[in-house]
Write an enzyme that holds these catalytic residues in place. Sequence first.
Site, PDB file in Angstrom:
ATOM      1  N   ASP A   1       5.026   0.271   8.220  1.00  0.00           N
ATOM      2  CA  ASP A   1       6.194   0.364   7.487  1.00  0.00           C
ATOM      3  C   ASP A   1       7.330   1.050   7.999  1.00  0.00           C
ATOM      4  O   ASP A   1       8.478   0.645   7.926  1.00  0.00           O
ATOM      5  CB  ASP A   1       5.856   1.003   6.304  1.00  0.00           C
ATOM      6  CG  ASP A   1       4.882  -0.293   5.378  1.00  0.00           C
ATOM      7  OD1 ASP A   1       4.438  -1.051   5.997  1.00  0.00           O
ATOM      8  OD2 ASP A   1       4.727  -0.103   4.116  1.00  0.00           O
TER       9      ASP A   1
ATOM     10  N   HIS B   1      -4.092  -1.244   3.279  1.00  0.00           N
ATOM     11  CA  HIS B   1      -4.540   0.083   3.778  1.00  0.00           C
ATOM     12  C   HIS B   1      -5.512   0.862   2.833  1.00  0.00           C
ATOM     13  O   HIS B   1      -6.601   1.522   3.290  1.00  0.00           O
ATOM     14  CB  HIS B   1      -3.383   0.873   4.417  1.00  0.00           C
ATOM     15  CG  HIS B   1      -2.214   1.141   3.256  1.00  0.00           C
ATOM     16  ND1 HIS B   1      -1.749   1.994   2.889  1.00  0.00           N
ATOM     17  CD2 HIS B   1      -1.916   0.162   2.394  1.00  0.00           C
ATOM     18  CE1 HIS B   1      -0.748   2.022   2.167  1.00  0.00           C
ATOM     19  NE2 HIS B   1      -0.773   0.571   1.313  1.00  0.00           N
ATOM     20  N   ARG B   2      -4.859   0.872   1.498  1.00  0.00           N
ATOM     21  CA  ARG B   2      -5.773   1.754   0.594  1.00  0.00           C
ATOM     22  C   ARG B   2      -7.141   1.288   0.111  1.00  0.00           C
ATOM     23  O   ARG B   2      -7.998   1.981  -0.056  1.00  0.00           O
ATOM     24  CB  ARG B   2      -4.751   1.833  -0.683  1.00  0.00           C
ATOM     25  CG  ARG B   2      -3.583   2.540  -0.501  1.00  0.00           C
ATOM     26  CD  ARG B   2      -3.104   3.290  -1.641  1.00  0.00           C
ATOM     27  NE  ARG B   2      -1.660   3.475  -1.364  1.00  0.00           N
ATOM     28  CZ  ARG B   2      -1.366   4.791  -0.406  1.00  0.00           C
ATOM     29  NH1 ARG B   2      -2.540   5.294   0.025  1.00  0.00           N
ATOM     30  NH2 ARG B   2      -0.271   5.032  -0.237  1.00  0.00           N
TER      31      ARG B   2
ATOM     32  N   ASP C   1      -0.799   4.482  -7.078  1.00  0.00           N
ATOM     33  CA  ASP C   1      -1.600   4.383  -5.859  1.00  0.00           C
ATOM     34  C   ASP C   1      -2.798   5.407  -5.514  1.00  0.00           C
ATOM     35  O   ASP C   1      -3.919   4.655  -5.160  1.00  0.00           O
ATOM     36  CB  ASP C   1      -0.630   4.730  -4.449  1.00  0.00           C
ATOM     37  CG  ASP C   1       0.263   3.596  -4.326  1.00  0.00           C
ATOM     38  OD1 ASP C   1       0.215   2.634  -4.949  1.00  0.00           O
ATOM     39  OD2 ASP C   1       1.220   3.620  -3.545  1.00  0.00           O
TER      40      ASP C   1
ATOM     41  N   LYS D   1      -0.792   0.931   8.171  1.00  0.00           N
ATOM     42  CA  LYS D   1       0.643   0.893   7.275  1.00  0.00           C
ATOM     43  C   LYS D   1       0.867   2.087   7.050  1.00  0.00           C
ATOM     44  O   LYS D   1       2.038   2.666   6.799  1.00  0.00           O
ATOM     45  CB  LYS D   1       0.112   0.097   5.957  1.00  0.00           C
ATOM     46  CG  LYS D   1       1.225  -0.097   5.452  1.00  0.00           C
ATOM     47  CD  LYS D   1       0.839  -1.089   4.097  1.00  0.00           C
ATOM     48  CE  LYS D   1       1.897  -1.398   2.786  1.00  0.00           C
ATOM     49  NZ  LYS D   1       3.113  -2.200   3.574  1.00  0.00           N
TER      50      LYS D   1
ATOM     51  N   ASN E   1       5.207  -6.359   5.816  1.00  0.00           N
ATOM     52  CA  ASN E   1       4.832  -6.279   4.590  1.00  0.00           C
ATOM     53  C   ASN E   1       5.222  -5.069   3.759  1.00  0.00           C
ATOM     54  O   ASN E   1       4.533  -4.345   3.072  1.00  0.00           O
ATOM     55  CB  ASN E   1       2.933  -6.226   4.405  1.00  0.00           C
ATOM     56  CG  ASN E   1       2.585  -6.735   3.182  1.00  0.00           C
ATOM     57  OD1 ASN E   1       3.257  -7.059   2.022  1.00  0.00           O
ATOM     58  ND2 ASN E   1       1.141  -6.637   3.058  1.00  0.00           N
TER      59      ASN E   1
ATOM     60  N   GLU F   1       0.084  -4.569  -2.052  1.00  0.00           N
ATOM     61  CA  GLU F   1      -0.508  -5.147  -0.752  1.00  0.00           C
ATOM     62  C   GLU F   1      -1.121  -6.388  -1.062  1.00  0.00           C
ATOM     63  O   GLU F   1      -1.222  -7.591  -0.231  1.00  0.00           O
ATOM     64  CB  GLU F   1      -1.048  -4.141   0.475  1.00  0.00           C
ATOM     65  CG  GLU F   1      -0.033  -3.566   1.059  1.00  0.00           C
ATOM     66  CD  GLU F   1       0.561  -2.239   0.021  1.00  0.00           C
ATOM     67  OE1 GLU F   1       0.440  -2.321  -1.293  1.00  0.00           O
ATOM     68  OE2 GLU F   1       1.143  -1.382   0.619  1.00  0.00           O
TER      69      GLU F   1
END
Length: 679
Positions: A52, A397-398, A325, A433, A94, A353
């Site tokens: 990012d 990613h998470r 998040d 990311k 993204n 995402e």
Amino acid sequence: MYTTAFLDLPPLLSAGGTLRLPGSKSISNRVLLLAGLSEGTTVVHDLLASDDTRVMLEALRALGCDIEQNGDTVHITGLAGKLSVLQADLFLGNAGTAMRPLTAALALLSATQGGVFTLSGIPRMHERPIGDLVDALRPLGCVVECTGNEGYPPLRLAGGQLKLSEPIKVRGDVSSQFLTALLLALPLVSQQQALAIEVVGELISKPYIEITLNLLARFGIQVQREGWQRFVIPQGSRYQSPGTIHVEADASSASYFIAAGAIAGIEEAVRIEGVGSASIQGDIRFIEAAQAMGAHVTSGPNWLEVRRGSWPLQAIDLDCNHIPDAAMTLAVMALYAQGTTRLRNIASWRVKETDRIAAMATELRKLGAAVIEGEDFIEVTPPATWSHASIHTYDDHRMAMCFSLAAFNPLAPTATPGKPVSVRIDDPRCVAKTFPDYFEALFQVAQTNPDLIPVITVDGPTASGKGTLASALATRLGYQFLDSGSLYRITGLLAVEQGIDLGDANALEQLARQLGEAIALRFDREHIWVDGRDVSEAVRREEIGQAASRLSAYPGVRQALLELQKAFRGLPGLVADGRDMGTVVFPDAALKVFLTASVAERAERRHRQLISKGVSVTLDEICSDLEARDLRDRSRAVAPLKPAQDAQLLDNSALTIEQSVDTVLGWWVAGWPHVIVRH
Ligand code: DC
């Protein structure tokens, strides 16, 4: 960074130790944009290196900012509010944190200074709504075209005529990023008058707006806030570089290690550096939720220490609007709780995402959890029986980072003793990311029993290509690599250098015992350092190979190197190459490969290799040499060359290296989940 197709996580048993986290994504990209719009040069320290931030830096460069990057420090000379490039096509991957504010800034700049800009991303970016921002910009007189679907990127920004007399309205109940985008960009056009932004609907994710306001203030813009419904940018606001700015570590990234401490910080705490009680990030309040579940947390301004508090964890029922998040981490902590955890007010998960509510539910169920999902909530009950799970990560990613915590499953209150489950993370690279070295950091603080770490052994006769195969397997799986022959060669090299008689078994054994102790060793895939000296070339000499061959026949020397070899068994797994790997050193290896290429084919390979090195030798000479060595190797009394009883034989005579690697990887994948043998 792991770039493998998948990453198998062995069962983890505890966590502890210190780690430094990378910079926050939200802060990094806001700081980059503000520095890019400012007058003067800003030196940004501790910038997050991620997908990012990379796209943001590329976009700013394309727009004419002067950018010099040196590790995690970046010098940015901004545009001072003036376009220097009037046409650019920006690809933003993204990265929502790049798409939204760049859209606002370029729409305003294009409407006031001319210029045409397109902004696009990967297909998922084109499914993430931006209509609320477009709807705020159009009444201001900006020309914003959605060139695909209305309300979604890609966008084309093509001039316009600003009308700042109208109140600026933006919806705040889908994503706070649209308000952030306007707050970051509107000072570009506040020379003549103050600008008021009115939020329509209940503003979500307020902590992210606090980050935005905090950083705007660092860049000289004091936004006046009236509750959470109205924000005023004073007339004459100008972006002023603070000169130097430090990016604090990402509080959402910290959540995985806070969770690891709460679940597995049994003997020792997990200490996180770079973020603490003085954080400006809302996600730092994840700590309160983790504490409510049982975590024991102490903190300073920029550090945290977390260990297990009450255990098992407590189920919670929480409105997570303030930590959207980091709340994903709670959903995985719920696997270790007593009762059902309910996370509410998380509708924004659906437009991230991936649709994170659906993704989380699907993958938690694979592990055996009972999950109920709603439009804006999720309920997680721990598995009654845990199942092996191959976790799909949806390029999110998470998802990857959250599910790594499932590897602590042997500690779960509902785990079946002695039956840990395997967790496979698909596409581990997606963590890039926000946290490219996430798994390295996890393996730094997580511990397990060595016998839970999978080992693949590769053996075979000389010139069978076992070294090449083993090294390629390690690369493809992201595993550690042990070239055991190099340890015998290092002993040989030192013996020759120190004038030790190769007939003196005792002296050689003493020497071998010092490796890794008094004599420091360091390896990477291409190099070997002994006490800081690069010996990669020296150990390959023919004379040293001969010495290694001789001293490897002494049982005392073999015994002396045994513990050192076993110590290579590290997370997440090991590929070990050499003579008795599958029989003596790692008898519990999950897969033992024994290569059996024909003498003729091995001789051909060796011949090509030697010719390319300029050595003149005939094929016949090599053939008879190999035959003699095979005989010697097979018939020697100590550690003869022979396949382990449970080895899988692979005749690679007619296979290329890639085909051999693919064949063995095929066996490995087919054998998943690998039975872990406990001794
Ligand atoms: O694989 P290599 O050529 O680098 O090995 C050097 C010597 O050490 C060779 O003679 C075989 C011996 N060796 C051994 O006895 N046991 C091992 N595990 C690895 C190598």
